[in-house]
Scaffold this active site. Sequence first.
Site, PDB file in Angstrom:
ATOM      1  N   ALA A 175       9.158  -2.777   3.528  1.00  0.00           N
ATOM      2  CA  ALA A 175       8.662  -4.098   3.618  1.00  0.00           C
ATOM      3  C   ALA A 175       8.339  -4.368   5.160  1.00  0.00           C
ATOM      4  CB  ALA A 175       9.851  -5.049   3.012  1.00  0.00           C
ATOM      5  N   GLU A 229       5.235  -7.210   7.169  1.00  0.00           N
ATOM      6  CA  GLU A 229       4.057  -7.699   7.644  1.00  0.00           C
ATOM      7  C   GLU A 229       3.346  -6.824   8.437  1.00  0.00           C
ATOM      8  OE1 GLU A 229       2.588 -10.575   6.734  1.00  0.00           O
ATOM      9  OE2 GLU A 229       4.300 -11.326   5.592  1.00  0.00           O
ATOM     10  N   SER A 230       2.072  -6.193   7.921  1.00  0.00           N
ATOM     11  CA  SER A 230       1.582  -4.976   8.670  1.00  0.00           C
ATOM     12  C   SER A 230       0.081  -5.182   9.403  1.00  0.00           C
ATOM     13  CB  SER A 230       1.666  -3.908   7.372  1.00  0.00           C
ATOM     14  OG  SER A 230       0.430  -4.527   6.486  1.00  0.00           O
ATOM     15  N   TYR A 267       2.182  -7.659  16.244  1.00  0.00           N
ATOM     16  CA  TYR A 267       2.754  -6.733  15.136  1.00  0.00           C
ATOM     17  C   TYR A 267       3.816  -5.251  15.749  1.00  0.00           C
ATOM     18  CZ  TYR A 267       2.521  -2.490  11.824  1.00  0.00           C
ATOM     19  OH  TYR A 267       2.638  -1.225  11.241  1.00  0.00           O
ATOM     20  N   ASN A 288      -2.757   5.292   8.004  1.00  0.00           N
ATOM     21  CA  ASN A 288      -2.781   5.727   6.638  1.00  0.00           C
ATOM     22  C   ASN A 288      -4.072   5.201   6.193  1.00  0.00           C
ATOM     23  OD1 ASN A 288       0.524   6.157   5.061  1.00  0.00           O
ATOM     24  ND2 ASN A 288       0.187   6.037   7.358  1.00  0.00           N
ATOM     25  N   THR A 330       6.008   3.020  13.058  1.00  0.00           N
ATOM     26  CA  THR A 330       4.603   3.252  13.064  1.00  0.00           C
ATOM     27  C   THR A 330       4.372   3.777  14.591  1.00  0.00           C
ATOM     28  OG1 THR A 330       2.471   2.084  13.454  1.00  0.00           O
ATOM     29  CG2 THR A 330       4.303   0.685  13.935  1.00  0.00           C
ATOM     30  N   ASP A 331       3.405   4.398  14.842  1.00  0.00           N
ATOM     31  CA  ASP A 331       2.882   4.976  16.044  1.00  0.00           C
ATOM     32  C   ASP A 331       2.823   3.685  17.004  1.00  0.00           C
ATOM     33  OD1 ASP A 331       0.580   4.190  14.911  1.00  0.00           O
ATOM     34  OD2 ASP A 331      -0.412   6.037  15.197  1.00  0.00           O
ATOM     35  N   GLU A 332       2.347   2.531  16.585  1.00  0.00           N
ATOM     36  CA  GLU A 332       1.884   1.380  17.375  1.00  0.00           C
ATOM     37  C   GLU A 332       2.885   1.147  18.288  1.00  0.00           C
ATOM     38  OE1 GLU A 332      -0.646  -1.456  15.556  1.00  0.00           O
ATOM     39  OE2 GLU A 332      -1.207   0.141  13.899  1.00  0.00           O
ATOM     40  N   PHE A 387       0.790  -1.004  -0.001  1.00  0.00           N
ATOM     41  CA  PHE A 387       0.017   0.043  -0.062  1.00  0.00           C
ATOM     42  C   PHE A 387       0.941   1.396   0.176  1.00  0.00           C
ATOM     43  CE2 PHE A 387      -2.177   2.745   3.562  1.00  0.00           C
ATOM     44  CZ  PHE A 387      -2.565   3.496   2.500  1.00  0.00           C
ATOM     45  N   LYS A 437       7.679  -4.407  15.102  1.00  0.00           N
ATOM     46  CA  LYS A 437       8.124  -3.233  14.700  1.00  0.00           C
ATOM     47  C   LYS A 437       9.055  -2.453  15.932  1.00  0.00           C
ATOM     48  CE  LYS A 437       7.091  -1.438  11.253  1.00  0.00           C
ATOM     49  NZ  LYS A 437       7.574  -1.353   9.849  1.00  0.00           N
TER      50      LYS A 437
HETATM   51  P1  NAD Z   1       1.398  -3.900   3.244  1.00  0.00           P
HETATM   52  O1  NAD Z   1       1.329  -4.749   4.001  1.00  0.00           O
HETATM   53  O2  NAD Z   1       0.237  -3.155   2.599  1.00  0.00           O
HETATM   54  O3  NAD Z   1       2.766  -4.072   2.296  1.00  0.00           O
HETATM   55  C1  NAD Z   1       3.920  -4.667   2.658  1.00  0.00           C
HETATM   56  C2  NAD Z   1       4.759  -4.992   1.494  1.00  0.00           C
HETATM   57  O4  NAD Z   1       5.714  -5.541   1.813  1.00  0.00           O
HETATM   58  C3  NAD Z   1       3.958  -5.849   0.475  1.00  0.00           C
HETATM   59  O5  NAD Z   1       4.165  -5.556  -1.031  1.00  0.00           O
HETATM   60  C4  NAD Z   1       4.766  -7.225   0.767  1.00  0.00           C
HETATM   61  O6  NAD Z   1       4.614  -8.040  -0.327  1.00  0.00           O
HETATM   62  C5  NAD Z   1       6.244  -6.653   1.149  1.00  0.00           C
HETATM   63  N1  NAD Z   1       6.738  -7.601   1.856  1.00  0.00           N
HETATM   64  C6  NAD Z   1       6.388  -8.357   3.275  1.00  0.00           C
HETATM   65  N2  NAD Z   1       7.372  -9.172   3.659  1.00  0.00           N
HETATM   66  C7  NAD Z   1       8.561  -8.897   2.828  1.00  0.00           C
HETATM   67  C8  NAD Z   1       9.853  -9.439   2.850  1.00  0.00           C
HETATM   68  N3  NAD Z   1      10.178 -10.290   3.704  1.00  0.00           N
HETATM   69  N4  NAD Z   1      10.640  -9.080   1.979  1.00  0.00           N
HETATM   70  C9  NAD Z   1      10.335  -8.391   0.949  1.00  0.00           C
HETATM   71  N5  NAD Z   1       9.188  -7.445   0.985  1.00  0.00           N
HETATM   72  C10 NAD Z   1       8.148  -7.938   1.581  1.00  0.00           C
HETATM   73  O7  NAD Z   1       2.062  -2.587   4.166  1.00  0.00           O
HETATM   74  P2  NAD Z   1       1.872  -1.007   4.182  1.00  0.00           P
HETATM   75  O8  NAD Z   1       0.416  -0.793   5.028  1.00  0.00           O
HETATM   76  O9  NAD Z   1       2.188  -0.322   2.901  1.00  0.00           O
HETATM   77  O10 NAD Z   1       3.066  -0.483   5.365  1.00  0.00           O
HETATM   78  C11 NAD Z   1       4.405  -0.164   4.835  1.00  0.00           C
HETATM   79  C12 NAD Z   1       5.074   0.107   5.973  1.00  0.00           C
HETATM   80  O11 NAD Z   1       4.610   1.072   6.629  1.00  0.00           O
HETATM   81  C13 NAD Z   1       5.265  -0.916   6.982  1.00  0.00           C
HETATM   82  O12 NAD Z   1       6.657  -1.178   7.597  1.00  0.00           O
HETATM   83  C14 NAD Z   1       4.234  -0.671   8.065  1.00  0.00           C
HETATM   84  O13 NAD Z   1       4.682  -1.125   9.336  1.00  0.00           O
HETATM   85  C15 NAD Z   1       4.390   0.686   8.144  1.00  0.00           C
HETATM   86  N6  NAD Z   1       3.209   1.809   8.619  1.00  0.00           N
HETATM   87  C16 NAD Z   1       2.062   1.353   7.941  1.00  0.00           C
HETATM   88  C17 NAD Z   1       0.987   2.302   8.362  1.00  0.00           C
HETATM   89  C18 NAD Z   1      -0.474   1.933   8.087  1.00  0.00           C
HETATM   90  O14 NAD Z   1      -1.450   2.589   8.325  1.00  0.00           O
HETATM   91  N7  NAD Z   1      -0.518   0.875   6.832  1.00  0.00           N
HETATM   92  C19 NAD Z   1       1.095   2.986   9.481  1.00  0.00           C
HETATM   93  C20 NAD Z   1       2.284   3.236  10.027  1.00  0.00           C
HETATM   94  C21 NAD Z   1       3.496   2.525   9.273  1.00  0.00           C
HETATM   95  P1  TYD Z   2      -6.590  -1.489  11.165  1.00  0.00           P
HETATM   96  O1  TYD Z   2      -6.891  -0.649   9.877  1.00  0.00           O
HETATM   97  O2  TYD Z   2      -6.207  -3.015  11.137  1.00  0.00           O
HETATM   98  O3  TYD Z   2      -5.225  -0.715  11.748  1.00  0.00           O
HETATM   99  P2  TYD Z   2      -4.555  -0.802  13.146  1.00  0.00           P
HETATM  100  O4  TYD Z   2      -4.895  -1.860  13.966  1.00  0.00           O
HETATM  101  O5  TYD Z   2      -3.038  -0.917  12.635  1.00  0.00           O
HETATM  102  O6  TYD Z   2      -4.744   0.566  13.994  1.00  0.00           O
HETATM  103  O7  TYD Z   2      -7.503  -1.202  12.280  1.00  0.00           O
HETATM  104  C1  TYD Z   2      -7.967   0.318  12.435  1.00  0.00           C
HETATM  105  C2  TYD Z   2      -8.890   0.382  13.838  1.00  0.00           C
HETATM  106  O8  TYD Z   2     -10.077  -0.449  13.283  1.00  0.00           O
HETATM  107  C3  TYD Z   2      -8.374  -0.817  14.833  1.00  0.00           C
HETATM  108  O9  TYD Z   2      -8.990   0.056  16.493  1.00  0.00           O
HETATM  109  C4  TYD Z   2      -9.300  -1.950  14.775  1.00  0.00           C
HETATM  110  C5  TYD Z   2     -10.424  -1.516  14.057  1.00  0.00           C
HETATM  111  N1  TYD Z   2     -11.104  -2.478  13.295  1.00  0.00           N
HETATM  112  C6  TYD Z   2     -12.597  -2.677  13.583  1.00  0.00           C
HETATM  113  O10 TYD Z   2     -13.369  -2.284  14.235  1.00  0.00           O
HETATM  114  N2  TYD Z   2     -13.009  -3.650  12.605  1.00  0.00           N
HETATM  115  C7  TYD Z   2     -12.375  -4.298  11.573  1.00  0.00           C
HETATM  116  O11 TYD Z   2     -12.681  -5.163  10.918  1.00  0.00           O
HETATM  117  C8  TYD Z   2     -11.067  -3.823  11.371  1.00  0.00           C
HETATM  118  C9  TYD Z   2     -10.064  -4.529  10.226  1.00  0.00           C
HETATM  119  C10 TYD Z   2     -10.470  -2.821  12.199  1.00  0.00           C
END
Ligand code: NAD
Ligand code: TYD
Length: 341
Positions: free
Chosen positions: A85, A87-88, A154, A184, A128-130, A11, A158
Amino acid sequence: MRLLVTGGCGFIGTNFIYHMLGTNPDVEIVNVDKLTYAGNKANMIPLEQSEEGKRYAFCRADIADMDAMRAIIAEHKPDAVVNFAAESHVDRSIHDPSPFVTTNVLGVQTLMTAAMDAGIERFVHISTDEVYGTLAPDAPAFTEGHPLEPNSPYSASKASADLFVRSFWKTYGYPAVITRCSNNYGPWQFPEKLIPLMITLAEQDKPLPIYGDGMQVRDWIYVTDHCRGVEMALKAGRPGAVYNFGGNAEKANLDVVRAILSAMGKPDDLISYVKDRPGHDRRYAMDYSLAKDELGFEPLYDFERGLAETLAWYTDHRAWRDSVQSGEYRSFMDDWYGERR
Ligand code: NAD
Ligand code: TYD
């Protein structure tokens, strides 16, 4: 500048690659992605068919594979690494923490070691903020000095990676930078996360599962604003620094879901309260004043505009969503690219 971007088929990585190539004519990108369920090479097809695509290359590889990381770095000689990269998904980490340790901890240590040994002087690690844990309703927002108190497998993985990045700076003087961002949303988000999942379910008039009472608070940031922050950290981040990014949009999950339903003209009674997530963090909020002062970071999107653009994107990209959800993209896309081992 030649960038090695990892996780660029996920993403945020996808959005970052489009953002960087679209706004920096002097940037070239090598995207290294293992293509897990969350990685979709088809995201890059419009890019590859455009002028900017001439500055883009893809390698399928695992960041935890040292030989592959060294070989890719030797071949492409990047000036900087940006590591998305991971697991998210928290729920998946509760189900099985193992891949989170392998990719998010061992993978980061492996990639960083390969980059350091090759003399790459810029390394931005996306966190991440988590990692900070959870906040009481009236507590001040997280600053970079807040203790790391992760509550899910998770966030524990991180936080562990962040500690390795810190240790590489303290021990070896490796000038890595960490960015920590809030939740995001926007185009190309896999529909297992709250906003795209709820859009997808509402469209089909299926029940929308709200964990617990739905009053958990997240600070929502439009993905392009996060990408702008990462770009700033890449270009101007202080070696060894940690930067928080936030979206100025603290909202309870229930309010987010109601806003989606209202924008889609769907009834609130699609909401279905389900069992709470174990260890569910109650509130995240980000104080990004350090990033504002040192990098000039400020989010540009408010939640209403970001949500409207997100809804429009998911409506226009139904085929993408269907293919990602069915898993069908895995089979047809392997024919389009050779696998790198
Ligand atoms: P995502 O799960 O959508 O994408 C992760 C990508 O990493 C995928 O393309 C997957 O194929 C690849 N990947 C997984 N394991 C891999 C490995 N071992 N080697 C190479 N590639 C690998 O995640 P995202 O939401 O795009 O998040 C990206 C980063 O941002 C992560 O580090 C996540 O912790 C961080 N982040 C995400 C959010 C959010 O809201 N999504 C917020 C803060 C930080
Ligand atoms: P999520 O998108 O999984 O992000 P994160 O857990 O990393 O914050 O979830 C965002 C919030 O929404 C979290 O408080 C969990 C809640 N949630 C639901 O209530 N129902 C759902 O089906 C999902 C996926 C998340």
